[in-house]
Design an enzyme around this catalytic site. Structure first.
Site, PDB file in Angstrom:
ATOM      1  N   CYS A 136      -5.384   7.555   6.311  1.00 26.42           N
ATOM      2  CA  CYS A 136      -6.476   7.006   7.128  1.00 26.42           C
ATOM      3  C   CYS A 136      -6.971   8.027   8.139  1.00 26.42           C
ATOM      4  CB  CYS A 136      -6.022   5.726   7.831  1.00 26.42           C
ATOM      5  SG  CYS A 136      -4.604   5.940   8.927  1.00 26.42           S
TER       6      CYS A 136
ATOM      7  N   GLU B 233      -5.745  -2.017  11.836  1.00 26.29           N
ATOM      8  CA  GLU B 233      -5.613  -0.567  11.683  1.00 26.29           C
ATOM      9  C   GLU B 233      -6.425  -0.170  10.455  1.00 26.29           C
ATOM     10  OE1 GLU B 233      -4.297   1.354  13.766  1.00 26.29           O
ATOM     11  OE2 GLU B 233      -2.928   0.128  14.949  1.00 26.29           O
TER      12      GLU B 233
END
Length: 504
Positions: free
Chosen positions: A249, A215
């Site tokens: 993110c 991720e």
């Protein structure tokens, strides 16, 4: 903090033994244990919020919204859906496997290593750890070395919920600790963080053939068409770009605005950015400030963009940008359009058509999330399908990543594997394919001996099953011939086995 040589400690073997015992418990037992953990999180939420605010430099509301709330929502969802998600799955039959039963079992990996980042330290440690535990694994969490208070709380919470150290272990340290844990040989590694750290972990995983979920970061685009609710879209852009100082993110980094709305939209953005309040604790929209290294790195991207013709819409002081900062008319070649920023810096670009918007959004190595704003639902769905990202929000920003039923993850340099939703629970399991012969008379057609009768039978089967179809009557007749040939061969094989059995 651990000081022993991890590769010699037996940490992974202890975890495998613990996983074997833990996964043998009924799923309902594991669910109840994790429900105890969830209720503890609620009862100790003030401690958690204080730790997150200090370690990750967040205001309290930001910690509530991005660390605590999504964690609890997804934990609750997993409790409700685990039985269905992890159940054995019957698969369709096939003529070539008549008399057999096909199913897929979900089995835990064993020892799962979770390497977590600093920006959402509670959510991004707790959620993968709890999900892996629910799937039957034992877990080793390597939190960020920047989040010691959150690490201590995680250790306390799992212990208070009754999880043994061998089942859930927190190992603190920096990159060298992560490398030692990888050398110890986990059965799966789940990494959340930037591209540089992700590549380092992935190289170590590749050397040892360790499955990995990555991720990684993004360079997320928000696309605003002129027919959108522009006032709401402007507020969404400010939130998407600058919540937690752009250190999610999935923060919006590239804002694409259709030309008829462009000038008014960017003016509203600059005005809105100036109104954001810095503070700490319960005061302010943003924390007191970003660290000097982040400011230096972002200033380099600003200088590069302005050297290529971009305009800075937000104030400067002593020749340096004040943050949050907004750049307008940024060329595609500028570093701020291509490299990770991970800070309160937004690049805004105009576009003239849906085709151009898609091209600009996809012209990037990253592909984590995207946000589309338009009143035309058909256009939104059409464009969503064209974007090379793992996730898309339509007339929404950031929060789509926290929907408990949707998988979250990236494309391209933003990583691979999925997190959240049923996919996020299954990713901590190995699928095991099981084929059971329920009727011995139906199996073994292709076994030795390889005689001419078998070859002609298989060729006729291929012609009938996969080739051009004959007339209905001829087709039926050919199938009857194949069925009779097959039955005769199976009978001969059965008789031969009986004869051989009698001789022994």
């Amino acid at each position: 903090m651990k000081t022993f040589p991890i590769e010699k400690s037996g940490i992974m073997q202890r975890a495998r033994v613990a996983s074997s015992a833990w996964s043998s418990h009924a799923l309902g037992t594991r669910i109840e244990k994790l429900a105890i953990l969830r209720r503890l999180i609620v009862s100790r939420r003030e401690e958690i919020l204080a730790a997150v605010a200090q370690d990750a430099v967040k205001v309290r509301t930001e910690a509530l919204v991005t660390d605590l709330l999504p964690t609890l929502e997804i934990l609750k969802f997993n409790e409700k859906q685990a039985a269905r998600t992890l159940a054995a799955e019957r698969r369709p039959g096939s003529l070539l496997f008549a008399g057999s039963r096909a199913e897929v079992l979900r089995q835990p990996y064993g020892a799962v290593l979770i390497v977590a980042p600093w920006n959402n330290p509670f959510q991004l440690s707790m959620l993968p750890a709890a999900t892996a535990l629910l799937a039957g694994n034992a877990v080793i969490v390597k939190p960020s070395e920047r989040t010691p208070k959150v690490s201590a709380l995680l250790r306390d919470l799992f212990a208070e919920a009754g999880f043994m150290l061998s089942l859930l272990e927190i190992v603190e340290g920096g990159p060298e600790t992560a490398a030692e844990l990888m050398a110890a040989g986990p059965d799966l590694v789940f990494f959340t963080g930037g591209e540089y750290g992700g590549k380092a972990i992935y190289r170590l995983a590749a050397e040892r053939m360790i499955p990995a979920v990555m991720e990684l970061g993004g360079k997320d685009a928000m696309i605003v068409f002129a027919d959108a609710d522009l006032g709401r879209a402007a507020q969404a852009a400010l939130y998407g770009a600058f919540a937690h100082d752009g250190q999610h993110c999935i923060s919006v980094k590239r804002l694409l605005v259709e030309n008829p709305a462009y000038e008014a939209f960017v003016s509203d953005l600059a005005t809105g950015a100036a109104r954001l309040r810095r503070g700490n604790g319960t005061v302010g929209d943003l924390a007191a400030g970003i660290d000097p290294e982040t400011a230096r790195r972002l200033q380099e991207q600003i200088d590069d963009a302005m050297g290529r013709g971009a305009r800075l819409l937000t104030p400067i002081r002593k020749g340096k940008a004040l943050f949050p900062a907004i750049l307008s008319e940024v060329p595609a070649a500028a570093a701020v359009m291509r490299e990770e920023s991970f800070g309160p810096l937004l690049a805004v670009v105009p576009f003239d058509s849906e085709e151009e918007a898609a091209r600009l959004a996809n012209d990037c190595d990253f592909g984590l999330n995207a946000s589309l704003w338009t009143a035309d639902r058909e256009r939104a769905r059409r464009l969503a399908a064209r974007l090379a990202t793992g996730c898309v929000g339509i007339n929404e920003v950031l929060v789509n990543a926290g929907h408990p039923a949707l998988p979250f993850g990236g494309a391209k340099a933003s990583g691979f594997g999925r997190y959240h939703g049923p996919e996020g629970l299954r990713i901590f399991t190995r699928p095991k394919a099981v084929l059971e012969c329920r009727h011995p008379w139906a199996g073994g057609l292709q076994w030795f001996p390889y005689d001419p009768d078998l070859g002609s039978l298989i060729e006729e089967l291929i012609r009938l099953r996969f080739g051009k179809r004959e007339s209905w009557a001829a087709h039926l007749g050919s199938w009857l011939k194949v069925a009779i040939q097959g039955a005769k061969r199976l009978r001969r094989l059965s008789e031969n086995r009986h004869l051989q059995g009698g001789k022994t």
